[in-house]
Design a protein around this motif. Structure first.
Motif, mmCIF file in Angstrom:
data_model
loop_
_atom_site.group_PDB
_atom_site.id
_atom_site.type_symbol
_atom_site.label_atom_id
_atom_site.label_comp_id
_atom_site.label_asym_id
_atom_site.label_seq_id
_atom_site.Cartn_x
_atom_site.Cartn_y
_atom_site.Cartn_z
ATOM 1 N N LEU A 217 0.837 -0.927 0.260
ATOM 2 C CA LEU A 217 -0.125 0.015 -0.029
ATOM 3 C C LEU A 217 0.864 1.205 -0.099
ATOM 4 O O LEU A 217 2.134 1.346 0.690
ATOM 5 C CB LEU A 217 -0.747 -0.043 1.746
ATOM 6 N N ALA A 218 -0.056 2.081 -0.403
ATOM 7 C CA ALA A 218 0.511 3.643 0.473
ATOM 8 C C ALA A 218 1.247 4.183 1.476
ATOM 9 O O ALA A 218 0.406 3.280 2.183
ATOM 10 C CB ALA A 218 0.363 4.855 -1.456
ATOM 11 N N LEU A 219 2.176 4.912 1.485
ATOM 12 C CA LEU A 219 2.986 5.425 3.330
ATOM 13 C C LEU A 219 1.484 4.868 3.540
ATOM 14 O O LEU A 219 1.089 4.251 5.132
ATOM 15 C CB LEU A 219 3.497 5.685 3.052
ATOM 16 N N GLN A 220 0.504 5.911 3.585
ATOM 17 C CA GLN A 220 -0.283 6.910 4.668
ATOM 18 C C GLN A 220 -1.525 5.558 4.696
ATOM 19 O O GLN A 220 -1.539 5.644 5.910
ATOM 20 C CB GLN A 220 -0.679 7.467 3.598
ATOM 21 N N GLN A 221 -1.705 4.526 3.824
ATOM 22 C CA GLN A 221 -2.733 3.848 3.868
ATOM 23 C C GLN A 221 -1.978 2.646 4.627
ATOM 24 O O GLN A 221 -2.795 1.901 5.305
ATOM 25 C CB GLN A 221 -3.260 3.673 2.255
ATOM 26 N N LYS A 222 -1.150 2.577 4.696
ATOM 27 C CA LYS A 222 -0.655 1.556 5.337
ATOM 28 C C LYS A 222 0.063 1.288 6.731
ATOM 29 O O LYS A 222 -1.117 1.269 7.579
ATOM 30 C CB LYS A 222 1.533 0.704 4.664
ATOM 31 N N LYS A 223 0.194 2.645 6.686
ATOM 32 C CA LYS A 223 -0.168 3.699 8.422
ATOM 33 C C LYS A 223 -1.648 2.856 9.021
ATOM 34 O O LYS A 223 -1.698 3.109 9.973
ATOM 35 C CB LYS A 223 0.645 5.027 8.359
ATOM 36 N N GLU A 224 -2.729 3.407 7.590
ATOM 37 C CA GLU A 224 -3.385 3.450 8.450
ATOM 38 C C GLU A 224 -4.145 2.070 8.994
ATOM 39 O O GLU A 224 -5.161 1.572 9.616
ATOM 40 C CB GLU A 224 -4.811 3.828 7.779
ATOM 41 N N ILE A 225 -3.950 1.325 8.121
ATOM 42 C CA ILE A 225 -4.016 -0.472 7.865
ATOM 43 C C ILE A 225 -3.515 -0.636 9.679
ATOM 44 O O ILE A 225 -4.182 -1.704 9.753
ATOM 45 C CB ILE A 225 -3.990 -1.139 7.242
ATOM 46 N N GLY A 226 -2.593 -0.015 10.062
ATOM 47 C CA GLY A 226 -1.407 -0.398 10.492
ATOM 48 C C GLY A 226 -0.974 -1.939 11.077
ATOM 49 O O GLY A 226 -1.349 -2.662 9.755
ATOM 50 N N LYS A 227 -0.112 -1.973 12.387
ATOM 51 C CA LYS A 227 0.723 -3.489 11.689
ATOM 52 C C LYS A 227 -0.560 -4.846 12.926
ATOM 53 O O LYS A 227 -1.059 -4.607 12.583
ATOM 54 C CB LYS A 227 1.330 -3.184 12.321
ATOM 55 N N ASP A 228 0.198 -5.841 12.009
ATOM 56 C CA ASP A 228 -0.137 -7.434 12.458
ATOM 57 C C ASP A 228 0.595 -8.032 13.498
ATOM 58 O O ASP A 228 1.758 -7.409 14.527
ATOM 59 C CB ASP A 228 -0.614 -8.374 11.728
ATOM 60 N N HIS A 229 -0.359 -8.707 14.358
ATOM 61 C CA HIS A 229 0.269 -9.176 15.633
ATOM 62 C C HIS A 229 0.680 -10.911 15.004
ATOM 63 O O HIS A 229 -0.391 -11.813 14.962
ATOM 64 C CB HIS A 229 -0.999 -9.023 16.442
ATOM 65 N N PHE A 230 1.761 -11.430 15.264
ATOM 66 C CA PHE A 230 1.856 -12.736 13.783
ATOM 67 C C PHE A 230 2.199 -13.583 15.836
ATOM 68 O O PHE A 230 2.515 -13.225 16.096
ATOM 69 C CB PHE A 230 3.183 -12.661 13.861
ATOM 70 N N ILE A 231 1.500 -14.907 16.014
ATOM 71 C CA ILE A 231 1.581 -15.579 16.617
ATOM 72 C C ILE A 231 2.335 -16.613 16.107
ATOM 73 O O ILE A 231 1.692 -17.736 15.482
ATOM 74 C CB ILE A 231 -0.088 -15.752 16.913
ATOM 75 N N VAL A 232 3.384 -16.605 16.552
ATOM 76 C CA VAL A 232 4.199 -18.522 16.026
ATOM 77 C C VAL A 232 5.716 -18.746 17.732
ATOM 78 O O VAL A 232 5.236 -18.490 18.299
ATOM 79 C CB VAL A 232 5.790 -17.496 15.641
ATOM 80 N N ARG A 233 5.409 -19.787 17.265
ATOM 81 C CA ARG A 233 6.179 -20.511 17.972
ATOM 82 C C ARG A 233 7.789 -20.191 18.130
ATOM 83 O O ARG A 233 8.668 -19.268 17.166
ATOM 84 C CB ARG A 233 6.477 -21.789 17.994
ATOM 85 N N ALA A 234 7.590 -19.945 19.653
ATOM 86 C CA ALA A 234 9.850 -19.655 19.968
ATOM 87 C C ALA A 234 10.224 -20.843 19.323
ATOM 88 O O ALA A 234 9.648 -21.977 19.848
ATOM 89 C CB ALA A 234 9.807 -19.171 21.424
ATOM 90 N N VAL A 235 11.899 -20.642 18.773
ATOM 91 C CA VAL A 235 12.698 -21.798 18.940
ATOM 92 C C VAL A 235 12.737 -23.048 19.681
ATOM 93 O O VAL A 235 13.088 -21.863 20.993
ATOM 94 C CB VAL A 235 13.820 -21.480 18.416
#
Length: 350
Positions: A217-235
């Motif tokens: 996405l364009a930078l402004q739209q990317k900021k509006e969408i925001g970051k995600d929370h990735f739930i993954v296993r620790a090694v």
């Protein structure tokens, strides 16, 4: 952030080896169809959906993003079933060497996450039936296709099946499908190798960063969408027995089975045996990725008990000769591809 655990196109060997836990998914791993074709797909969407798109990204409800290059209306079921037959032909060549071949297909994101599509956008009736049609056809001809759609449907309601603004299924989905693969392999008979050599699973952990679709996405739209929370296993800490023998099962696929999401680790843990991994970026395609493994030294020296071959539903209609869908070195006639499979499998048994 760093890139994936390993360079694409190489075997991971013991999929449970501890490697840098800071990973990043890149869109090149998705095997997106050419931009022009993606735009054509978007223009076929309802006007309400087109208004919510940027490039080849479709924005749904509550900031959910979908890949616009995967059609929700053109089912291409006949082409998909034809490729299931081609996969079966390759599986038969492995079966002649007493190697079991199972297929795992990652569903379209829009299939389990339909509630978050843009208003007025739904899978066509034919598309709603396509995944089940492939599954039924494979099992009817003797090709074990794991019902990954059912695996995702059985997830806890509080667990996301796909990452909101990312192309990939979640770590929980990857593990749910891997568990079904493990059960199917176990049903086929006793496993070779030594018990106690499977991967140990770490605790679930959370990482916060932008999804790969948001990165388009364009930078402004990317900021509006925001970051995600990735739930993954620790090694997790592994025991010394992990290097006591060759991989009993080999996973071959794309970024859906990359180590970050835990498919191979879960499979190894459930089987309690070493599991190897060969994965490539999606634009290499599943056909060439299988050849990369079969023609490589690991298969020649230690053929596995089983091969788990992973596909994306959105690419199932594209065979080895699908020019424009795979990178140029990966495109080949079906007969040529199958001949290379036969030669590689035969050579390993010589």
């Amino acid at each position: 952030m760093t890139d994936f655990n390993r360079m694409p196109g190489t075997s991971l060997g013991k999929s449970h080896a501890p490697i840098d836990t800071r990973r990043r998914r890149v869109l090149a791993a998705l095997g997106a169809i050419p931009l022009a074709a993606g735009l054509a797909t978007l223009l076929a969407l309802p006007r309400s959906a087109r208004a919510a798109t940027t490039g080849t990204v479709v924005e749904g409800r509550d900031g959910w993003l979908y890949p616009g290059w995967e059609s929700l209306t053109d089912d291409a079921t006949d082409a998909c079933l034809k490729n299931v037959d081609l996969i079966y032909n390759a599986a038969q060549k492995l079966a002649a060497r007493k190697i079991l071949c199972l297929v795992a297909i990652a569903p379209l994101k829009a299939r389990p996450c339909a509630a978050n599509l843009p208003a007025g956008v739904t899978l066509s009736v034919a598309m709603q039936k396509r995944f089940a049609a492939m599954h039924a056809h494979g099992n009817a001809i003797g090709l074990p296709i794991i019902d990954s759609e059912a695996a995702l449907a059985a997830l806890d309601p509080d667990v996301e099946s796909f990452v909101r603004a990312d192309y990939h299924w979640s770590g929980h989905s990857a593990e749910a499908v891997a568990a079904r693969v493990a059960a199917r392999i176990a049903e086929a008979g006793p496993l070779p190798g030594t018990a106690g050599t499977g991967a140990k699973l770490g605790a679930w952990t959370e990482e916060v960063h932008y999804g790969d679709l948001a990165d388009l996405l364009a930078l402004q739209q990317k900021k509006e969408i925001g970051k995600d929370h990735f739930i993954v296993r620790a090694v997790a800490q592994q025991n010394a027995l992990l290097d006591s023998g060759p991989d009993v099962v080999q996973v071959v696929g794309n970024s859906m089975v990359q180590p970050y999401l835990g498919f191979t680790q879960k499979l190894s843990n459930a089987l309690d045996r070493p599991v190897g991994l060969t994965w490539t970026f999606g634009d290499t395609g599943p056909w060439k990725t299988l050849l990369n493994y079969l023609e490589g030294p690991a298969f020649k020296s230690h053929p596995p008990h089983a091969v788990v071959w992973q596909f994306n539903e959105g690419q199932m209609m594209n065979g080895p000769a699908a020019a424009g869908q795979w990178d140029a070195p990966s495109v080949m006639a079906e007969d040529a591809w199958l001949a290379r499979v036969e030669k590689a499998v035969g050579a390993a048994g010589a």
